[in-house]
Design an enzyme around this catalytic site. Structure first.
Site, PDB file in Angstrom:
ATOM      1  N   LYS A  21      -6.235   3.664   9.958  1.00  0.00           N
ATOM      2  CA  LYS A  21      -5.500   2.564   9.056  1.00  0.00           C
ATOM      3  C   LYS A  21      -6.500   2.103   8.081  1.00  0.00           C
ATOM      4  CE  LYS A  21      -2.279  -1.627   9.027  1.00  0.00           C
ATOM      5  NZ  LYS A  21      -1.632  -2.542  10.002  1.00  0.00           N
ATOM      6  N   SER A  72       3.256  -2.902   9.072  1.00  0.00           N
ATOM      7  CA  SER A  72       2.424  -2.453   8.147  1.00  0.00           C
ATOM      8  C   SER A  72       1.771  -1.146   8.398  1.00  0.00           C
ATOM      9  CB  SER A  72       1.205  -3.621   7.507  1.00  0.00           C
ATOM     10  OG  SER A  72       0.615  -3.886   8.678  1.00  0.00           O
ATOM     11  N   SER A 116       3.332  -4.536  13.591  1.00  0.00           N
ATOM     12  CA  SER A 116       3.064  -3.811  12.527  1.00  0.00           C
ATOM     13  C   SER A 116       2.453  -2.268  13.245  1.00  0.00           C
ATOM     14  CB  SER A 116       1.743  -4.059  11.782  1.00  0.00           C
ATOM     15  OG  SER A 116       2.216  -4.817  10.516  1.00  0.00           O
TER      16      SER A 116
END
Ligand code: GLN
Length: 491
Positions: free
Chosen positions: A81, A156, A180
């Site tokens: 990420k 997210s 997330s």
């Protein structure tokens, strides 16, 4: 079921690598080719460096050749990420304000992964600074759900989930402040685990809300998630909130606990309006499955659940307003080009106005407001007190049960744009995930079925530092079903 290397699990690939039936370079190439074939549609990556990945794979093959394998992740591509620092790679947090930033150091979890021999593969898209539930708040691009390209992948960590689901990475790292990791895992039909607060070092994780943030693993199987968690867990002198306690062998725990008849709680507040919850059907079937293997179910109560969303959005925005103050256009972020600055405050204002997206601005404003003198007691202090009550609810529930089962999200993935004009309705979709962050407990989402052709997740919440139990409970379900071999029909 697919025979492609990019759709095999890390545990299977690790055996193939050990038996020298495949090389890491071959595996990496398969993932690169897959990414090039589908990422125009999925848009999971902010960037990737093909040459660097193949170089890492070559080094892994060389180690293996010399009989020096570093364990189950050696030679396995792990998507990262874009919120985690990898030395000499971009770190954008999907924000324009960090568009040109290159990280000068490795996050601790990244250092650990490097020591495990894993291949660090690309920078995965996310909601800007991890603020969102759909990846629509990204400042770079909008990631699509591989199961239906018109739908959001969740957020997210939407890029991390979509990449694993589409075969563009074997496993990935995400971060979870209010859901997330778990919610995008649920929407993309994969497994995601948010560890106990303090299990994994946050050093090198760009901070959103420091008392809630945790880095965690995502993968197509519970075993893969367990292996990845193993590699990143443990105390770190660079993060004083990381916990000094033994790290169990998570993969071994799956076998050690096999056949155990768990006592499982169903929080009554989560099931009160079951008929309005679109994802409930598969979750109820999963509960029946656990009953059929001899688990005992009890109703428990988490009476402060109704305050969780409000509490989270006060605590998280307060911490974010402070954490994001560092992006000031002076030290290392975007600086407004065309300004006629009167003073340094003017530079901050113009740079931040240009560099931050709307959701980030909204949260900085909300957070500044709830911390401001005169409102601090009414909002921030009250939220902190409520947080204690929410945590206490879990302490009480876990006196009676080993784990809790809940849906991960109220619905499967929604269409792009469905909530983007209405932040409150987006915030409400975090209802099942955020309490775990407020309480600091671990949670995992794993695929448990489909609604309207889209995957939905089952959430398992556990006692602090009992991730070994979570993966064992999850594996009992996963190994009796075939969801891990079902992939989106992307071409
Ligand atoms: N959806 C939540 C938010 O917008 C959680 C995000 C997260 O876990 N990073 O804050």
């Amino acid at each position: 079921m697919s025979d492609a290397l990019y759709y095999k699990s890390a545990s299977e690939l690790s055996e193939l690598l050990a038996r020298k039936e495949i090389s890491s370079v071959e595996l990496m190439q398969s993932v690169i080719d897959r990414t090039k074939a589908v990422d125009d549609q999925v848009k999971a990556f902010n960037s990737f460096d093909e040459k660097d990945a193949l170089k890492q794979a070559t080094e892994s093959d060389k180690r293996r050749e010399e009989g020096e394998s570093r364990g189950p992740l050696d030679g396995i591509p792990v998507g990262i990420k874009d919120v985690l620092a990898v030395k000499d790679q971009p770190l954008t947090c999907s924000s324009k304000i960090l568009a040109d930033f290159i990280s000068p150091y490795d996050a601790t979890c990244i250092r650990n992964l490097k020591q495990s021999g894993a291949i660090l593969w690309g920078r995965l898209n996310m909601d800007e600074f991890a603020m969102g539930s759909s990846t629509e708040n990204s400042g770079t691009k909008v990631t699509c759900n591989p199961w239906n390209l018109d739908c959001i992948p969740g957020g997210s960590s939407g890029g991390s989930a979509a990449a694993v689901s589409a075969g563009e990475a074997i496993v990935s790292l995400g971060s979870d402040t209010g859901g997330s990791i778990r919610q995008p895992a649920s929407h993309c039909g994969i497994v995601g685990l948010k560890p106990t607060y303090g299990r994994v070092s946050r050093y090198g994780l760009a901070a959103f809300a420091s008392s809630l943030d945790q880095v965690g693993p995502m993968g197509r199987t519970v075993r893969d998630v367990a292996a990845l968690l193993q590699s990143i867990s443990g105390h770190d002198i660079h993060d004083s909130t990381s916990y000094k306690t033994e790290v169990p062998d998570y993969v071994a725990a799956i076998d050690r606990f096999k056949g155990k008849k768990w006592t499982i709680g169903l929080p009554k507040e989560y099931f009160e309006n079951a008929s309005d919850v679109a994802s409930m059907g598969p979750v109820e079937k999963a509960i029946e499955f656990y009953k059929s293997i001899g688990c005992e179910f009890k109703e428990v109560s988490l009476p402060h659940t109704e305050y969780a969303v409000a509490t989270y959005y006060i605590v998280a925005t307060a911490e974010a307003s402070s954490n994001l103050a560092r992006y000031d256009g002076i030290r290392y972020t975007h600086r407004a080009a065309e300004f006629d600055a009167k003073d340094s405050v003017d530079i901050y204002c113009q740079s931040r106005a240009e560099g931050f997206g709307n959701e980030v601005k909204r949260r900085v404003l909300l957070g500044t407001y709830v911390l401001s003198s005169g409102y601090y007691d009414a909002y921030y202090l009250k939220a902190q007190k409520t947080r204690t009550l929410i945590r206490q609810d879990f302490v009480e529930a876990f006196k009676e049960v080993d784990a809790l089962l809940t849906p991960t999200a109220p619905s499967p993935a929604f269409k792009r744009g469905a909530h983007s004009g209405d932040p409150l309705s987006m915030y409400l979709s975090d209802i099942y995930t955020i309490s775990a962050n407020l309480a600091g407990i671990p949670g995992m989402s794993l695929p448990c079925g489909y609604v309207d052709g889209l995957p939905v997740g089952l959430q398992i919440l556990g006692k602090p530092f009992k991730e070994d139990e979570l993966v064992a409970i999850g594996d009992a379900f996963e190994s009796a079903h075939d969801y891990k071999n079902e992939h989106p029909a992307l071409v």
